[in-house]
Design a protein around this motif. Structure first.
Motif, mmCIF file in Angstrom:
data_model
loop_
_atom_site.group_PDB
_atom_site.id
_atom_site.type_symbol
_atom_site.label_atom_id
_atom_site.label_comp_id
_atom_site.label_asym_id
_atom_site.label_seq_id
_atom_site.Cartn_x
_atom_site.Cartn_y
_atom_site.Cartn_z
ATOM 1 N N GLU A 73 46.536 31.380 36.838
ATOM 2 C CA GLU A 73 45.029 31.470 37.660
ATOM 3 C C GLU A 73 44.779 31.710 39.274
ATOM 4 O O GLU A 73 43.863 32.040 39.038
ATOM 5 N N GLU A 74 45.670 31.585 40.152
ATOM 6 C CA GLU A 74 46.091 31.308 41.169
ATOM 7 C C GLU A 74 45.712 33.123 41.074
ATOM 8 O O GLU A 74 44.532 33.521 42.359
ATOM 9 N N LEU A 75 45.515 34.245 40.610
ATOM 10 C CA LEU A 75 46.363 35.875 40.661
ATOM 11 C C LEU A 75 44.636 36.290 39.888
ATOM 12 O O LEU A 75 43.994 36.645 40.923
ATOM 13 N N PHE A 76 44.177 34.963 39.070
ATOM 14 C CA PHE A 76 42.619 35.962 38.563
ATOM 15 C C PHE A 76 41.869 35.447 39.631
ATOM 16 O O PHE A 76 41.149 36.499 39.756
ATOM 17 N N ASP A 77 42.225 34.455 40.534
ATOM 18 C CA ASP A 77 40.348 33.965 41.551
ATOM 19 C C ASP A 77 40.487 34.723 42.174
ATOM 20 O O ASP A 77 40.333 35.073 43.132
ATOM 21 N N ARG A 78 41.718 35.605 42.663
ATOM 22 C CA ARG A 78 42.047 36.141 43.465
ATOM 23 C C ARG A 78 41.617 38.570 43.153
ATOM 24 O O ARG A 78 42.781 38.801 44.051
ATOM 25 N N LEU A 103 43.957 42.528 44.391
ATOM 26 C CA LEU A 103 44.702 42.841 43.308
ATOM 27 C C LEU A 103 44.687 44.382 42.815
ATOM 28 O O LEU A 103 43.477 44.638 42.420
ATOM 29 N N ASP A 104 45.860 45.086 42.690
ATOM 30 C CA ASP A 104 45.265 46.416 41.515
ATOM 31 C C ASP A 104 45.719 46.165 40.348
ATOM 32 O O ASP A 104 45.292 47.106 39.374
ATOM 33 N N LEU A 105 46.459 45.319 40.054
ATOM 34 C CA LEU A 105 46.824 45.140 38.464
ATOM 35 C C LEU A 105 47.997 44.466 38.750
ATOM 36 O O LEU A 105 48.357 43.602 39.419
ATOM 37 N N VAL A 106 47.788 43.327 37.105
ATOM 38 C CA VAL A 106 49.171 42.143 36.866
ATOM 39 C C VAL A 106 49.762 42.624 35.592
ATOM 40 O O VAL A 106 49.648 43.512 34.556
ATOM 41 N N VAL A 107 51.312 42.620 35.770
ATOM 42 C CA VAL A 107 52.173 42.264 34.820
ATOM 43 C C VAL A 107 52.315 41.440 34.420
ATOM 44 O O VAL A 107 52.550 40.578 35.160
ATOM 45 N N VAL A 108 52.213 41.415 32.888
ATOM 46 C CA VAL A 108 52.443 39.783 32.655
ATOM 47 C C VAL A 108 54.148 39.947 31.794
ATOM 48 O O VAL A 108 54.133 40.603 30.817
ATOM 49 N N ALA A 109 54.944 38.975 32.447
ATOM 50 C CA ALA A 109 56.481 39.243 31.524
ATOM 51 C C ALA A 109 56.337 37.885 31.540
ATOM 52 O O ALA A 109 57.721 37.796 31.888
ATOM 53 N N SER A 110 55.830 37.125 31.030
ATOM 54 C CA SER A 110 56.158 35.740 30.690
ATOM 55 C C SER A 110 56.645 35.479 29.522
ATOM 56 O O SER A 110 56.838 36.376 28.175
ATOM 57 N N LEU A 127 47.370 35.457 28.098
ATOM 58 C CA LEU A 127 47.123 36.144 29.989
ATOM 59 C C LEU A 127 46.580 37.597 29.775
ATOM 60 O O LEU A 127 46.185 37.827 30.972
ATOM 61 N N ALA A 128 47.170 38.336 29.572
ATOM 62 C CA ALA A 128 46.155 39.746 29.348
ATOM 63 C C ALA A 128 45.080 39.549 29.010
ATOM 64 O O ALA A 128 43.849 40.141 29.801
ATOM 65 N N THR A 129 44.668 38.731 28.125
ATOM 66 C CA THR A 129 42.333 38.782 28.166
ATOM 67 C C THR A 129 41.953 38.436 29.204
ATOM 68 O O THR A 129 41.247 38.300 29.510
ATOM 69 N N ALA A 130 42.646 37.064 29.362
ATOM 70 C CA ALA A 130 42.333 36.331 30.894
ATOM 71 C C ALA A 130 42.274 37.247 32.393
ATOM 72 O O ALA A 130 40.951 37.439 33.034
ATOM 73 N N ALA A 131 43.385 38.552 32.110
ATOM 74 C CA ALA A 131 43.338 39.456 33.414
ATOM 75 C C ALA A 131 42.466 40.531 33.195
ATOM 76 O O ALA A 131 41.907 40.605 34.238
ATOM 77 N N LEU A 132 41.922 40.554 31.786
ATOM 78 C CA LEU A 132 41.089 42.163 32.510
ATOM 79 C C LEU A 132 39.918 41.340 32.213
ATOM 80 O O LEU A 132 38.906 41.920 32.517
#
Length: 354
Positions: free
Chosen positions: A54-59, A63-70, A78-83
């Motif tokens: 959530e700290e990423l999504f709040d910023r 950012l230009d992209l999020v990598v989900v490696a969890s 997580l991919a849904t939340a990022a999109l």
């Protein structure tokens, strides 16, 4: 770029490859594990650390992209939340537990006009690139059968979510190594018409499949025989491809994962292997002169260098100027169709039509 997860996938694959790619910068690593936070800071002194995604999504605007490696079970949420936060996404394989979920993610990305890609690094293995070249040049003629093995000898359990029997964890080799061998088969020989599978739990105390075989009949008539195993005391060839003109046999795994695990980074001579590991192309009888199957028969075929950095280079181009997506979620969904069919086939003991 923000990276969620700093276990095997995040620390060995994604972070080093991102750092080695021109135009990309690893800004933030998300992990709440103290040891992994120290590991990330040691490897990338300038990286920011976050304890929760959530700290990423709040910023998102930074950012230009999020990598989900969890872990696998977190990929879809997580991919849904990022999109929904407006961020393009790369998701490690398997992108989801079902093909339907993968297609829902693809639809969400399209609706939001956002980039969504799946990390299928084995499309850039040295042997796979070499085989694609041989097929493109017609060296093997019409391919009849494609045999692909991702085998290991691990008689003792390692533990962790990958070996969990909880279906929510999406563990087991069918979805782990199976994601690789199925994706490669579909890239090489096109859609699947039917699937037959055998999936077993062999090791004492194991909770999920550790020895799996998948047979795909492709719509073009090619048959793929795919093996994913942790219980193989004698390893077979990585590839054995049989065609109307010749066959290709290749032993040994691409060296890039081992190099990354050792802490090496892409640079000069990356992805190269010695000549004694090259595969062979030819036709006819067994090896002569007492040669072993690994070295005899046909002519040696130089193995092209493996190129995992090509994936993130393509991601960088896609983000910068709209270049093609190296691996789409819909391609990953097609592989999940096969994996789901394989699971049903193994359970029911029948071939499954697609």
């Amino acid at each position: 770029m923000g990276l969620v997860g700093y276990g095997l996938a995040g620390s060995v694959f994604h972070a080093p490859l991102i750092a080695a790619t021109e135009g990309l910068a690893l800004d933030t690593v998300v992990t709440s594990n103290p040891e992994r936070r120290e590991q990330a800071r040691a490897g990338f002194p300038d990286v920011r650390l976050a304890a929760a995604p959530e700290e990423l999504f709040d910023r998102a605007d930074e950012l230009d992209l999020v990598v989900v490696a969890s872990p696998n079970k977190t990929h879809v949420p997580l991919a849904t939340a990022a999109l929904k936060a407006g961020l393009p996404v790369v998701v490690d394989k398997p992108v989801a537990g079902t093909a339907a979920e993968a297609r829902e993610l693809a639809a969400l990305a399209e609706e939001r006009g956002l980039f969504l890609s799946v990390f299928q690094n084995r499309r850039w293995d040295n042997d796979f690139l070499t085989l694609r070249k041989l097929l493109a040049e017609g060296e093997l003629g019409d391919v009849y059968r494609f045999e692909s093995r991702f085998e290991r000898w691990r008689p003792q359990l390692k533990g962790g979510w990958r070996e969990s029997g909880d279906p929510a964890e999406i563990g087991g080799l069918l979805y782990d190594l199976g994601s690789h061998v199925v994706d490669q088969a579909l890239v090489l020989f096109g859609p699947a018409a039917s699937v037959y599978a055998e999936s077993d739990v062999r090791r004492p105390g194991a909770e999920t499949d550790d020895d799996t075989f998948i047979a795909i009949t492709h719509t073009n008539g090619v048959r793929s025989h795919l093996y994913a195993s942790a219980t193989t005391a004698q390893l077979g060839p990585r590839f054995r491809v049989l065609g109307s003109k010749a066959g290709y046999v290749k032993y040994g795994l691409d060296p890039q994962e081992a190099a990354l695990r050792e802490g090496r980074r892409p640079g000069a001579d990356w992805g190269l292997e010695p000549e004694d590991l090259w595969g062979r192309v030819g036709a006819g009888g067994p090896p002569s002169g007492g040669e072993s199957p690994q070295t005899g028969g046909g002519r040696p075929e130089p193995t092209l260098p493996g190129d995992y950095p090509a994936y993130y280079a393509a991601v960088a181009r896609a983000l910068a100027d709209g270049g093609p997506n190296p691996v789409t979620a819909l391609e990953a969904a097609a592989a999940l169709d096969v994996l789901e069919a394989a699971r049903r086939s193994a359970h029911d003991g029948v071939a499954v039509s697609l």
